[in-house]
Motif scaffolding. Structure first.
Motif, PDB file in Angstrom:
ATOM      1  N   GLY A 325       0.819  -1.214   0.000  1.00  0.00           N
ATOM      2  CA  GLY A 325       0.000   0.000   0.000  1.00  0.00           C
ATOM      3  C   GLY A 325       0.847   1.255   0.000  1.00  0.00           C
ATOM      4  O   GLY A 325       1.922   1.296   0.613  1.00  0.00           O
ATOM      5  N   LEU A 326       0.376   2.276  -0.716  1.00  0.00           N
ATOM      6  CA  LEU A 326       1.048   3.568  -0.749  1.00  0.00           C
ATOM      7  C   LEU A 326       0.012   4.655  -0.483  1.00  0.00           C
ATOM      8  O   LEU A 326      -1.054   4.661  -1.101  1.00  0.00           O
ATOM      9  CB  LEU A 326       1.709   3.787  -2.115  1.00  0.00           C
ATOM     10  CG  LEU A 326       2.458   5.113  -2.317  1.00  0.00           C
ATOM     11  CD1 LEU A 326       3.692   5.178  -1.433  1.00  0.00           C
ATOM     12  CD2 LEU A 326       2.847   5.301  -3.784  1.00  0.00           C
ATOM     13  N   VAL A 327       0.316   5.573   0.442  1.00  0.00           N
ATOM     14  CA  VAL A 327      -0.571   6.688   0.762  1.00  0.00           C
ATOM     15  C   VAL A 327       0.161   7.983   0.428  1.00  0.00           C
ATOM     16  O   VAL A 327       1.293   8.193   0.889  1.00  0.00           O
ATOM     17  CB  VAL A 327      -0.970   6.686   2.257  1.00  0.00           C
ATOM     18  CG1 VAL A 327      -1.928   7.834   2.560  1.00  0.00           C
ATOM     19  CG2 VAL A 327      -1.594   5.352   2.653  1.00  0.00           C
ATOM     20  N   VAL A 328      -0.443   8.840  -0.394  1.00  0.00           N
ATOM     21  CA  VAL A 328       0.178  10.130  -0.714  1.00  0.00           C
ATOM     22  C   VAL A 328      -0.815  11.256  -0.455  1.00  0.00           C
ATOM     23  O   VAL A 328      -2.031  11.069  -0.568  1.00  0.00           O
ATOM     24  CB  VAL A 328       0.688  10.215  -2.177  1.00  0.00           C
ATOM     25  CG1 VAL A 328       1.700   9.120  -2.473  1.00  0.00           C
ATOM     26  CG2 VAL A 328      -0.453  10.183  -3.179  1.00  0.00           C
ATOM     27  N   ALA A 329      -0.274  12.425  -0.084  1.00  0.00           N
ATOM     28  CA  ALA A 329      -1.115  13.595   0.177  1.00  0.00           C
ATOM     29  C   ALA A 329      -0.659  14.744  -0.709  1.00  0.00           C
ATOM     30  O   ALA A 329      -0.395  15.835  -0.253  1.00  0.00           O
ATOM     31  CB  ALA A 329      -1.016  13.984   1.649  1.00  0.00           C
TER      32      ALA A 329
END
Length: 461
Positions: A325-329
């Motif tokens: 999983g990858l989370v970017v803002a």
């Protein structure tokens, strides 16, 4: 030396990325027909315009955004930068003060053949009329949502309860609830600033020359025909814009998230793309349930979040899912992500841009509508054209809270189950039809040609 193009079009998108990006595509489509383009924006938005249109000869004009608007911080000139979407009407009404500068700029331009302005900029109709320029409106909505909203209005004035299904007049096979409509339009007697602003915009649109729809006739023929029988102005399907323009050339240095997707593709791992647009506001409780649902689903995912949504440290969560999983803002190129070979599903709020971009990338949707007409788009996606599934709310209401269990099950079904495979097959078929519509001789290609021909009084372009 070649003479300059004789057809000159003014474009004025609303100050919101979701409204602006399709207009960039439309600009490129018009440029391909050798049409001169002038596009309007504001100073704070200009860098985004300049970067996005850098390889074109489009004339960009910025006019000042009003200052000292109560509730709106200085320098905020786009809805995605608003502290809260409750300020939307204040922001949108403030644009009316730009009218004198807009008209001053119009006076200095070469003759304008027609203008395409956002439906939320209804005041541009007065400017267009003042200079004898045909105004075409653009909302970025489907014909389905426009037709259903128009047709269901009579039922919404009755005593039907919020979650009681009703058949839509003129479309009896479609069942909706009051909660499929946003506030205040679901009220029995809608009123208030949003209703007044929208009514004003709709009246201005009805007096305009036409309304462009970023869709194609084959997808929504019943609803386009209904709209054109029952309301003005004429709706013209000239999309999908994203199918008609060349994808941007790859940057020399790929963003880190694209490199991550490349790695997933090399390992043969399908990815679920998760994004709810730039304006959806999630509660901390809902944000937490999404994290649990994604983790429990065990699928690979790429999640784009609003900075304001990150209300608690994510390090622990990101460490637990770091291999899948990858989370970017940050702001991302959604089209580039959807067209990436690793992306095989899209958990989406069902804004119309997202739906049409998903279709053009052959990616099935897991629908989770949040606001505006997204609930109607979700009905279309899941029940009408059958290119997706829907998250499950804990109380059965379309506006209910979604616990992690209501996410985990449909995520797995979309990415691994039979219903997901059926949606994937269907979206592939619709994508082929979309591409055919914008090709030379296709319905959207022809409709745009005929519109330009009418407005320019010239031969085919």
């Amino acid at each position: 030396m070649a003479s300059p193009p004789c057809i000159h079009v003014v474009l004025f998108p609303f100050m919101s990325k979701g409204h602006t990006i399709p207009i960039f595509d439309l600009a490129r489509i018009l440029l391909n027909r050798k049409i001169a383009i002038t596009i309007f924006t504001t100073p704070a938005n200009r860098p985004f315009f300049s970067k996005s249109l850098s390889n074109t000869n489009i004339n960009i004009i910025d006019i000042p955004f009003p200052e000292n608007i109560e509730g709106i911080p200085p320098g905020v000139e786009s809805t995605d930068k608003l502290p809260s979407m409750s300020l939307f009407v204040t922001f949108a009404n403030a644009t009316k003060s730009m009218k004198p500068q807009f008209e001053q700029a119009l006076e200095s331009l070469p003759p304008v053949t027609f203008m395409v302005t956002d439906g939320f900029l209804g005041w541009t109709l007065d400017s267009a009329n003042k200079f004898g320029i045909p105004r075409i409106a653009y909302y970025g909505m489907s014909a389905f949502s426009s037709a259903i909203s128009h047709s269901a209005a009579s039922v919404l004035h009755t005593e039907a309860s919020d979650d009681e299904p009703f058949a839509v007049p003129n479309f009896p096979s479609i069942k909706l609830t009051r909660n499929d409509f946003d506030f205040p339009f679901r009220e029995r007697e809608p009123k208030g600033p949003i209703f007044e602003f929208t009514t004003e915009a709709i009246i201005a649109t009805s007096k305009s020359y036409g309304l462009l729809v970023n869709s194609f006739y084959e997808l929504e023929s019943i609803y386009v025909d209904y709209c054109n029988r029952t309301s003005s102005p004429r709706k013209v399907c000239v999309g999908p814009f994203c199918a008609a323009v060349e994808p941007p050339k790859e940057q020399q240095e790929k963003p880190s998230y694209i490199k991550w997707l490349d790695e997933m593709l090399e390992q043969g791992k399908p990815v679920l793309y998760v994004a709810f647009g730039s304006q959806a506001e999630l509660s901390p409780e809902q944000f937490k349930e999404i994290k649990i649902g994604l983790e429990k689903s065990e699928v690979n995912f790429f999640w784009v979040v609003r900075r304001s949504a990150i209300s608690e440290p994510n390090e622990e969560f990101e460490n637990r899912v770091k291999n899948r999983g990858l989370v970017v803002a940050e702001w991302v190129d959604q089209r580039q992500i959807l067209s990436h070979g690793s992306v095989q599903g899209f958990l989406s709020h069902c804004g119309w841009n997202s739906v049409i971009e998903s279709i053009c990338a052959e990616v099935p949707i897991l629908a989770w509508p949040m606001m505006a007409e997204q609930h109607l788009n979700a009905r279309m996606v899941v029940e009408e054209i059958k290119i997706g599934l829907r998250v499950e709310t804990c109380d059965g209401s379309v506006r209910g809270f979604v616990k992690w269990e209501g996410l985990e099950k449909p995520i797995r079904e979309l990415m691994e189950g039979e219903k997901g495979k059926e949606a994937k097959k269907k979206v592939k078929e619709i994508c082929e039809a979309a591409i055919n519509a914008v090709k030379d001789g296709g319905t959207s290609w022809q409709a745009l040609n005929e519109l330009i021909h009418e407005l320019s009084g010239r031969g085919q372009v």
